[in-house]
Design a protein around this motif. Structure first.
Motif, PDB file in Angstrom:
ATOM      1  N   SER A   1      47.764  40.024  39.080  1.00  0.00           N
ATOM      2  CA  SER A   1      46.580  40.106  39.940  1.00  0.00           C
ATOM      3  C   SER A   1      45.368  39.410  39.330  1.00  0.00           C
ATOM      4  O   SER A   1      44.451  39.035  40.052  1.00  0.00           O
ATOM      5  CB  SER A   1      46.235  41.563  40.246  1.00  0.00           C
ATOM      6  OG  SER A   1      45.858  42.244  39.072  1.00  0.00           O
TER       7      SER A   1
ATOM      8  N   GLN B   1      51.128  42.659  41.205  1.00  0.00           N
ATOM      9  CA  GLN B   1      51.210  42.793  42.657  1.00  0.00           C
ATOM     10  C   GLN B   1      52.587  42.335  43.114  1.00  0.00           C
ATOM     11  O   GLN B   1      53.201  41.466  42.492  1.00  0.00           O
ATOM     12  CB  GLN B   1      50.142  41.942  43.331  1.00  0.00           C
ATOM     13  CG  GLN B   1      48.733  42.375  42.993  1.00  0.00           C
ATOM     14  CD  GLN B   1      47.693  41.456  43.605  1.00  0.00           C
ATOM     15  OE1 GLN B   1      47.852  40.246  43.634  1.00  0.00           O
ATOM     16  NE2 GLN B   1      46.617  42.048  44.085  1.00  0.00           N
TER      17      GLN B   1
ATOM     18  N   LYS C   1      49.716  46.537  45.280  1.00  0.00           N
ATOM     19  CA  LYS C   1      49.805  46.931  43.878  1.00  0.00           C
ATOM     20  C   LYS C   1      50.138  48.409  43.812  1.00  0.00           C
ATOM     21  O   LYS C   1      49.988  49.143  44.781  1.00  0.00           O
ATOM     22  CB  LYS C   1      48.536  46.608  43.114  1.00  0.00           C
ATOM     23  CG  LYS C   1      47.310  47.375  43.519  1.00  0.00           C
ATOM     24  CD  LYS C   1      46.130  46.964  42.660  1.00  0.00           C
ATOM     25  CE  LYS C   1      44.889  47.738  43.051  1.00  0.00           C
ATOM     26  NZ  LYS C   1      43.767  47.426  42.180  1.00  0.00           N
TER      27      LYS C   1
ATOM     28  N   PRO D   1      46.081  35.247  40.497  1.00  0.00           N
ATOM     29  CA  PRO D   1      46.931  35.144  41.687  1.00  0.00           C
ATOM     30  C   PRO D   1      47.267  33.703  42.082  1.00  0.00           C
ATOM     31  O   PRO D   1      48.288  33.475  42.729  1.00  0.00           O
ATOM     32  CB  PRO D   1      46.124  35.848  42.775  1.00  0.00           C
ATOM     33  CG  PRO D   1      44.715  35.778  42.300  1.00  0.00           C
ATOM     34  CD  PRO D   1      44.778  35.842  40.801  1.00  0.00           C
TER      35      PRO D   1
ATOM     36  N   SER E   1      41.612  44.999  37.672  1.00  0.00           N
ATOM     37  CA  SER E   1      42.118  43.673  38.022  1.00  0.00           C
ATOM     38  C   SER E   1      43.380  43.305  37.248  1.00  0.00           C
ATOM     39  O   SER E   1      43.977  42.264  37.500  1.00  0.00           O
ATOM     40  CB  SER E   1      41.033  42.624  37.777  1.00  0.00           C
ATOM     41  OG  SER E   1      40.697  42.606  36.406  1.00  0.00           O
TER      42      SER E   1
ATOM     43  N   TRP F   1      50.378  41.245  49.768  1.00  0.00           N
ATOM     44  CA  TRP F   1      50.475  41.648  48.366  1.00  0.00           C
ATOM     45  C   TRP F   1      50.018  43.093  48.226  1.00  0.00           C
ATOM     46  O   TRP F   1      49.021  43.499  48.791  1.00  0.00           O
ATOM     47  CB  TRP F   1      49.624  40.736  47.490  1.00  0.00           C
ATOM     48  CG  TRP F   1      50.173  39.357  47.379  1.00  0.00           C
ATOM     49  CD1 TRP F   1      49.739  38.262  48.045  1.00  0.00           C
ATOM     50  CD2 TRP F   1      51.263  38.922  46.569  1.00  0.00           C
ATOM     51  NE1 TRP F   1      50.483  37.161  47.692  1.00  0.00           N
ATOM     52  CE2 TRP F   1      51.433  37.543  46.786  1.00  0.00           C
ATOM     53  CE3 TRP F   1      52.112  39.564  45.678  1.00  0.00           C
ATOM     54  CZ2 TRP F   1      52.414  36.798  46.144  1.00  0.00           C
ATOM     55  CZ3 TRP F   1      53.094  38.817  45.038  1.00  0.00           C
ATOM     56  CH2 TRP F   1      53.232  37.458  45.265  1.00  0.00           C
TER      57      TRP F   1
END
Length: 60
Positions: A35, A21, A8, A38, A17, A6
């Protein structure tokens, strides 16, 4: 493209956060997840859909 882990966006703030992703899981398939959550699953897009999405983001 993206590797099997994964990733980002490089535009995401370090330590943030609330990012989307993505990962490449097969030829021309991209998974996308939130994210913050998840474990709540992900959406899969074929390569054509992903390219349209990226073009729209870049045009924004």
């Amino acid at each position: 493209m993206i590797d099997h882990d994964w990733s980002k966006s490089s535009y995401s703030q370090k330590g943030a956060s609330n990012c989307v992703q993505a990962r490449s899981v097969a030829a021309r398939v991209v998974d996308v997840r939130d994210s913050q959550y998840p474990d709540h699953g992900y959406l899969s897009f074929d390569g054509g859909e992903w390219l349209v999405f990226l073009a729209d983001v870049e045009a924004f």
